[in-house]
Write a protein that holds these residues in place. Structure first.
Motif, PDB file in Angstrom:
ATOM      1  N   ASP A 150       5.033   6.455   4.756  1.00  0.00           N
ATOM      2  CA  ASP A 150       5.275   6.881   3.370  1.00  0.00           C
ATOM      3  C   ASP A 150       5.017   8.382   3.254  1.00  0.00           C
ATOM      4  OD1 ASP A 150       2.451   7.467   2.556  1.00  0.00           O
ATOM      5  OD2 ASP A 150       2.195   5.304   2.953  1.00  0.00           O
ATOM      6  N   VAL A 154      -8.278   8.010  -3.440  1.00  0.00           N
ATOM      7  CA  VAL A 154      -7.460   6.967  -4.075  1.00  0.00           C
ATOM      8  C   VAL A 154      -7.153   7.369  -5.527  1.00  0.00           C
ATOM      9  CG1 VAL A 154      -7.579   4.608  -5.005  1.00  0.00           C
ATOM     10  CG2 VAL A 154      -8.235   5.041  -2.649  1.00  0.00           C
ATOM     11  N   ASN A 174       0.831  -1.208   0.000  1.00  0.00           N
ATOM     12  CA  ASN A 174       0.000   0.000   0.000  1.00  0.00           C
ATOM     13  C   ASN A 174       0.867   1.260   0.000  1.00  0.00           C
ATOM     14  OD1 ASN A 174      -2.464  -1.195  -0.057  1.00  0.00           O
ATOM     15  ND2 ASN A 174      -2.941  -0.919   2.136  1.00  0.00           N
ATOM     16  N   TYR A 204     -13.699  -0.939   1.757  1.00  0.00           N
ATOM     17  CA  TYR A 204     -13.669   0.530   1.799  1.00  0.00           C
ATOM     18  C   TYR A 204     -12.391   1.071   1.161  1.00  0.00           C
ATOM     19  CZ  TYR A 204     -14.459   5.315   3.099  1.00  0.00           C
ATOM     20  OH  TYR A 204     -14.666   6.678   3.025  1.00  0.00           O
ATOM     21  N   ARG A 205     -12.564   2.007   0.237  1.00  0.00           N
ATOM     22  CA  ARG A 205     -11.417   2.688  -0.377  1.00  0.00           C
ATOM     23  C   ARG A 205     -11.643   4.186  -0.199  1.00  0.00           C
ATOM     24  NH1 ARG A 205      -9.248   0.992  -5.835  1.00  0.00           N
ATOM     25  NH2 ARG A 205      -7.299   1.042  -4.669  1.00  0.00           N
ATOM     26  N   SER A 223       1.418   8.882   5.166  1.00  0.00           N
ATOM     27  CA  SER A 223       0.743   8.117   6.230  1.00  0.00           C
ATOM     28  C   SER A 223       1.753   7.244   6.962  1.00  0.00           C
ATOM     29  CB  SER A 223      -0.323   7.182   5.645  1.00  0.00           C
ATOM     30  OG  SER A 223      -1.064   7.822   4.638  1.00  0.00           O
ATOM     31  N   LYS A 277       2.167   1.740  -3.326  1.00  0.00           N
ATOM     32  CA  LYS A 277       1.065   2.005  -4.260  1.00  0.00           C
ATOM     33  C   LYS A 277       0.540   3.439  -4.125  1.00  0.00           C
ATOM     34  CE  LYS A 277      -2.736  -0.446  -3.521  1.00  0.00           C
ATOM     35  NZ  LYS A 277      -3.710  -1.570  -3.591  1.00  0.00           N
ATOM     36  N   TYR A 278       0.429   3.902  -2.871  1.00  0.00           N
ATOM     37  CA  TYR A 278      -0.180   5.220  -2.648  1.00  0.00           C
ATOM     38  C   TYR A 278       0.857   6.342  -2.509  1.00  0.00           C
ATOM     39  CZ  TYR A 278      -4.384   2.469  -2.131  1.00  0.00           C
ATOM     40  OH  TYR A 278      -5.418   1.606  -2.379  1.00  0.00           O
ATOM     41  N   GLY A 312      -1.729  10.247   1.487  1.00  0.00           N
ATOM     42  CA  GLY A 312      -2.396  10.440   2.776  1.00  0.00           C
ATOM     43  C   GLY A 312      -3.859  10.007   2.720  1.00  0.00           C
ATOM     44  N   ILE A 313      -4.535  10.110   3.864  1.00  0.00           N
ATOM     45  CA  ILE A 313      -5.938   9.676   3.945  1.00  0.00           C
ATOM     46  C   ILE A 313      -6.739  10.810   4.598  1.00  0.00           C
ATOM     47  CG2 ILE A 313      -7.517   7.920   4.893  1.00  0.00           C
ATOM     48  CD1 ILE A 313      -4.698   6.289   5.215  1.00  0.00           C
ATOM     49  N   GLY A 363      -7.134  -1.953  -6.537  1.00  0.00           N
ATOM     50  CA  GLY A 363      -7.320  -2.523  -5.190  1.00  0.00           C
ATOM     51  C   GLY A 363      -8.753  -2.944  -4.952  1.00  0.00           C
ATOM     52  N   SER A 364      -8.947  -3.824  -3.998  1.00  0.00           N
ATOM     53  CA  SER A 364     -10.296  -4.316  -3.699  1.00  0.00           C
ATOM     54  C   SER A 364     -10.835  -3.700  -2.405  1.00  0.00           C
ATOM     55  CB  SER A 364     -10.253  -5.834  -3.550  1.00  0.00           C
ATOM     56  OG  SER A 364      -9.409  -6.171  -2.462  1.00  0.00           O
ATOM     57  N   GLY A 365      -9.961  -3.088  -1.629  1.00  0.00           N
ATOM     58  CA  GLY A 365     -10.404  -2.553  -0.336  1.00  0.00           C
ATOM     59  C   GLY A 365     -10.447  -3.627   0.741  1.00  0.00           C
ATOM     60  N   LEU A 366      -9.799  -4.757   0.472  1.00  0.00           N
ATOM     61  CA  LEU A 366      -9.813  -5.846   1.477  1.00  0.00           C
ATOM     62  C   LEU A 366      -8.494  -5.960   2.240  1.00  0.00           C
ATOM     63  CD1 LEU A 366     -11.672  -8.768  -0.364  1.00  0.00           C
ATOM     64  CD2 LEU A 366     -12.449  -7.493   1.630  1.00  0.00           C
TER      65      LEU A 366
END
Ligand code: ADP
Length: 482
Positions: A414, A437, A386, A432-433, A472, A389-390, A418-419, A443-446
């Motif tokens: 990283d 994003v 993640n 949940y994504r 994050s 990826k992010y 951020g979120i 991604g599946s959010g799992l």
């Protein structure tokens, strides 16, 4: 006064003796007369007099001493002492010896009868009181005995009727009690096993290891696998002042359920994944059997990406299902550093492709943990994956492992997207994504749901600290293996 009370006279013959005899007979008392000390003893045995009237000297012996001997055998017997004269020490001696009173001349008939009546009345009151007390004490003892007998019967009936096995041991692991369920399960029948050492009666190796483990510390879960396939979960509890108790529940049905679920997962994952693998294989074969134009190539790539996405989703779902059902029970000593090495290797290429500064540090004092190494790898892969990826190109990703208060602290930081603050709590929910994003981030959010389940199944906790647009940090705290 009772008409026929028997008075035993132990007096040497004298005018006073005659007077007493007459007076008492006139007052309707029955009389027995002792001629000597032996006669006195015999009369005591045979006729149980209500009162003894004894001379200060009788048959050459001291009346007081004879009285004391009598009182040792008949403590409630009223005794009156007759003395020739009222000396100063007499009252004291009479009291000390425990007699009911004394008489001395001059004597009138009335004085004699009154003294006897008074002593008898007192003795009767004392006797009544004693009898009452004895009766009360006896009945309360009986009551108590009855109560504890009732309690015992009740407890025995409870323990006998419960399905679970119950064994009570003394401090030296000798059997104090065991219920029919245990007798049946271990085939003890009606053998008398009370007082015998547990291991002599139940010589099963799992029972032996139960006692060994229990001696090492508190024990919540211990499996006993019987030869007939039955599986029991045993708990050992210390009981102060008694010893200990072992309870055993039959968990064979849970084990069977476990097996069925595992079979189900196996079948589903196989049934779902196999056609997906086949799909992927055929898409790869397509351009080998004939030339494809550019558009067909593009469609093919899209199909392949989708199939890979579904495969990842199916894998994640199966994983989550297994974790949530509590099937992840494999535990071994894991050195997080060695697992992390594989994760770092896996993501090295991706990081390099995005020109991300990818660093890690593991403190030297980090202890190993009790864990399933595959799950720890999955946890690290998800968090590091993640982070890369992010995080946009030229960003930074750092993995750090430190130790604090017997806990292992993993931090994956990283400098990515951020979120948003108001979504941080929800990113651990299934599917949940976050709203920010990036479009190209698949991604599946799992992933985080899986990480959270892994952390929880290892008795740890996790949280995120994030600054929108700046990056994050994900924190995982796991208990170290003592
Ligand atoms: P996904 O498959 O979408 O990555 P996850 O469960 O792993 O699913 O993560 C859930 C969501 O949390 C992600 O969609 C993303 O919005 C957010 N997230 C997770 N890790 C990061 C990170 N390192 N930086 C920013 N957002 C993140």
């Amino acid at each position: 006064m009772t008409d026929h009370d028997l008075i035993l006279l132990a007096l040497d013959d004298s005018p006073v003796f005659q007077l007493m005899g007459r007076a008492l007979r006139a007052a309707q008392y029955e009389l027995a007369i002792a001629q000597d000390v032996e006669g006195l003893q015999r009369a005591m045995q045979e006729s149980s007099p209500a009162l003894v009237l004894i001379g200060e000297t009788f048959a050459g012996q001291k009346g007081l001493q004879l009285s004391e001997t009598l009182l040792e055998r008949f403590p409630t017997l009223p005794i009156l002492l007759f003395s020739e004269r009222d000396t100063t020490g007499l009252a004291k001696d009479v009291l000390r010896a425990g007699l009911s009173g004394y008489l001395y001349p001059p004597l009138r008939t009335g004085d004699i009868v009154e003294a006897v009546n008074r002593s008898l009345a007192r003795a009767r009151r004392l006797g009544d009181w004693l009898r009452r007390e004895v009766k009360m004490t006896t009945s309360s003892l009986e009551e108590r005995a009855k109560l504890s007998e009732t309690d015992r019967a009740r407890y025995e009936s409870i323990f006998s009727n419960i399905q679970d096995g119950v064994i009570v041991l003394d401090g030296r692991n000798n059997i104090l009690f065991l219920n029919p369920s245990i007798r049946k399960t271990f085939g003890i029948g009606n053998q008398d096993v009370i007082g015998k050492p547990l291991l002599e009666v139940l010589s099963h190796p799992d029972v032996r290891s139960l006692l060994t483990r229990a001696a090492e510390g508190p024990l919540k879960y211990h499996e006993i696998n019987l030869d007939n396939g039955q599986v029991l979960n045993a708990q050992f509890t210390l009981i102060p002042k008694i010893g200990s108790a072992i309870t055993m529940q039959d968990i064979s049905y849970l084990k069977e359920l476990d097996r069925l679920k595992n079979d189900f997962f196996h079948t589903v994952s196989h049934d779902l994944r196999s056609p997906l693998t086949a799909l992927l294989g055929y898409t790869e074969l397509l351009d080998r059997v004939g030339p494809l134009n550019e558009q067909q190539h593009d469609f093919l790539r899209r199909i392949q990406a989708s199939v890979q996405h579904i495969t990842a989703l199916v894998n994640d779902l199966l994983d989550l299902g297994r974790l949530e059902a509590g099937f992840d029970t494999r535990r071994e000593t894991v050195h997080i550093e060695s697992v992390l090495k594989y994760t770092l290797d896996t993501f090295e290429t991706q990081a390099r492709a995005k020109k991300i500064e990818f660093t890690s540090s593991v403190n030297a004092d980090v202890s190993p943990l009790r864990a399933n190494p595959l799950r720890i790898r999955q946890l690290l892969d998800n968090l590091v994956g993640n982070a890369i990826k992010y995080t946009p190109e030229h960003g930074k990703v750092h993995v750090g492992v430190t130790m604090r208060d017997q806990q292992i602290i993993l931090q994956v930081s990283d400098s990515g997207v951020g979120i948003p603050q108001n979504e941080q709590a929800r990113i651990f929910d299934k599917f949940y994504r976050a709203s920010n994003v990036p479009e190209d981030a698949q991604g599946s959010g799992l992933g985080l749901s899986i990480v959270k389940s892994i952390v929880e199944s290892h008795h740890g906790r996790m949280w995120v600290e994030s600054n929108l647009g700046h990056g994050s940090s994900f924190f995982v705290v796991l208990p170290a293996h003592e």
